[in-house]
Design a protein around this motif. Structure first.
Motif, short mmCIF file in Angstrom:
data_model
loop_
_atom_site.label_atom_id
_atom_site.label_comp_id
_atom_site.label_asym_id
_atom_site.label_seq_id
_atom_site.Cartn_x
_atom_site.Cartn_y
_atom_site.Cartn_z
N ALA A 102 0.85 -1.20 0.00
CA ALA A 102 0.00 0.00 0.00
C ALA A 102 0.87 1.24 0.00
O ALA A 102 0.99 1.95 1.01
N LYS A 103 1.47 1.52 -1.14
CA LYS A 103 2.36 2.67 -1.28
C LYS A 103 1.91 3.54 -2.45
O LYS A 103 1.58 3.01 -3.52
N ILE A 104 1.92 4.84 -2.26
CA ILE A 104 1.43 5.75 -3.28
C ILE A 104 2.28 5.69 -4.54
O ILE A 104 1.77 5.94 -5.65
N GLU A 105 3.55 5.34 -4.44
CA GLU A 105 4.38 5.26 -5.65
C GLU A 105 3.91 4.15 -6.59
O GLU A 105 4.18 4.19 -7.79
N PHE A 106 3.21 3.14 -6.06
CA PHE A 106 2.65 2.09 -6.90
C PHE A 106 1.33 2.53 -7.54
O PHE A 106 0.89 1.92 -8.52
N PHE A 107 0.71 3.57 -6.99
CA PHE A 107 -0.60 4.04 -7.45
C PHE A 107 -0.60 5.56 -7.57
O PHE A 107 -1.30 6.25 -6.83
N PRO A 108 0.18 6.10 -8.49
CA PRO A 108 0.29 7.57 -8.58
C PRO A 108 -1.01 8.27 -8.94
O PRO A 108 -1.18 9.45 -8.65
N GLU A 109 -1.95 7.55 -9.55
CA GLU A 109 -3.22 8.18 -9.93
C GLU A 109 -4.24 8.14 -8.80
O GLU A 109 -5.33 8.74 -8.93
#
Length: 312
Positions: free
Chosen positions: A184-191
């Motif tokens: 659960a890391k924002i770098e994996f889900f930038p959108e």
């Protein structure tokens, strides 16, 4: 579509030649100081391509243009912006008399027709624009504005990443939830709007309380999917889908029915998730899920496992 006096353009009514005609008329309205506050503009794109015309899209449509330039209208606009920014859905209603959309069908001129619009915010539950004829020939056009769609993806694995990217492209505010901080890391889900690491039982219910929410259950294991489905099955959601084989889903549903979850609630769950398009890769599965979400929102009368066949 919104145009301002500096030439700014926000949104679209379809692009191409038709939008160019609308844009030209809108600019004339913004420059004009006459008393005409609105027009019903007919756009005809049915030229014969053999004649060398450039309007080869085909079809006809009417566009309602309304100029907002008084202090009262500025106040209305300010209220709308404030409501939309808070996440609310509001409905803009425009009323006018006599000129009916499609007036060109009677053989009348295709010129834009001036109208005297009356604009206000209305109470409505409609999710789609509507045009109705009220009393004494008055027409009312109601359009919903705001009400951000939310997608909660439960599970930050290989399907979640393309689904997050695609859903954001079509207008969803995406939230991703996983109980594993390393996933659960924002770098994996930038959108994504937000990525949350935490226990599903604690974090999922408040995320799904937002109006206009869809929930996709694609965790790393069937037990987690089942636990989350138990939390979500009886909530009022635009869409609820769970991944899994048909055999596994039947077993999960049977167990939840024994626990007291109504069969009607489980009947609204899309499982196996996604439209049946033969998807195999994570990206293809994400496409099938998003397509099903759009279908459920735009064509709500279809049964949960509908197959659409169109004849050419």
């Amino acid at each position: 579509m919104l145009l301002d006096s500096s030439g700014g353009l926000h949104g679209t009514v379809g692009g191409g030649c038709g939008e160019a005609e609308v844009y030209e008329l809108a600019q004339l309205m913004l420059r004009s100081r006459d008393s005409v506050k609105g027009y019903l503009c007919h756009v005809d794109l049915t030229e014969d391509p053999d004649d060398g015309g450039d309007k080869v899209c085909g079809g006809r449509f009417d566009v309602l243009l309304t100029r907002w330039d008084t202090p009262e209208e500025a106040s209305l606009l300010g209220q709308a912006v404030e409501a939309i920014e808070s996440g609310a859905r509001i409905h803009l209603e425009t009323a006018w008399d006599e000129v009916v959309p499609g007036f060109w069908r009677s053989g009348d001129s295709h010129e834009a027709r001036p109208i005297e619009p009356r604009v206000f915010w209305a109470e409505s539950r409609s999710e789609e624009p509507s045009l109705v004829q009220a009393h004494q020939g008055e027409l009312r056009f109601t359009e919903p504005l705001g009400g951000q769609l939310r997608l909660v993806i439960v599970g930050a694995g290989h399907i979640a990443r393309p689904l997050c990217r695609l859903a954001s492209e079509v207008g969803y505010e995406v939230w991703v939830l996983d109980d594993r901080a390393e996933y659960a890391k924002i770098e994996f889900f930038p959108e994504a709007r937000t990525v949350v690491a935490g226990e599903y039982a604690a974090e999922l219910p408040p995320l799904a309380n937002h109006p206009g929410t869809s929930v996709v259950l694609v965790t790393r294991g069937h037990k987690h999917d089942q636990d989350c489905l138990r939390l979500m099955a009886q909530k009022s959601l635009l869409y609820l889908g769970m991944i899994g084989s048909q055999r596994r889903i039947e077993a999960v549903f049977a167990e939840l029915r024994e626990e007291g979850i109504p069969a009607e609630a489980l009947g609204r769950v899309h499982a196996p998730i996604g439209l049946e398009i033969g998807a195999r890769t994570p990206a293809e599965i994400a496409v099938s899920i998003l397509a099903q979400m759009i279908m459920r929102r735009r064509l709500p009368g279809l049964p949960a496992r509908a197959t659409i066949v169109r004849r050419r």
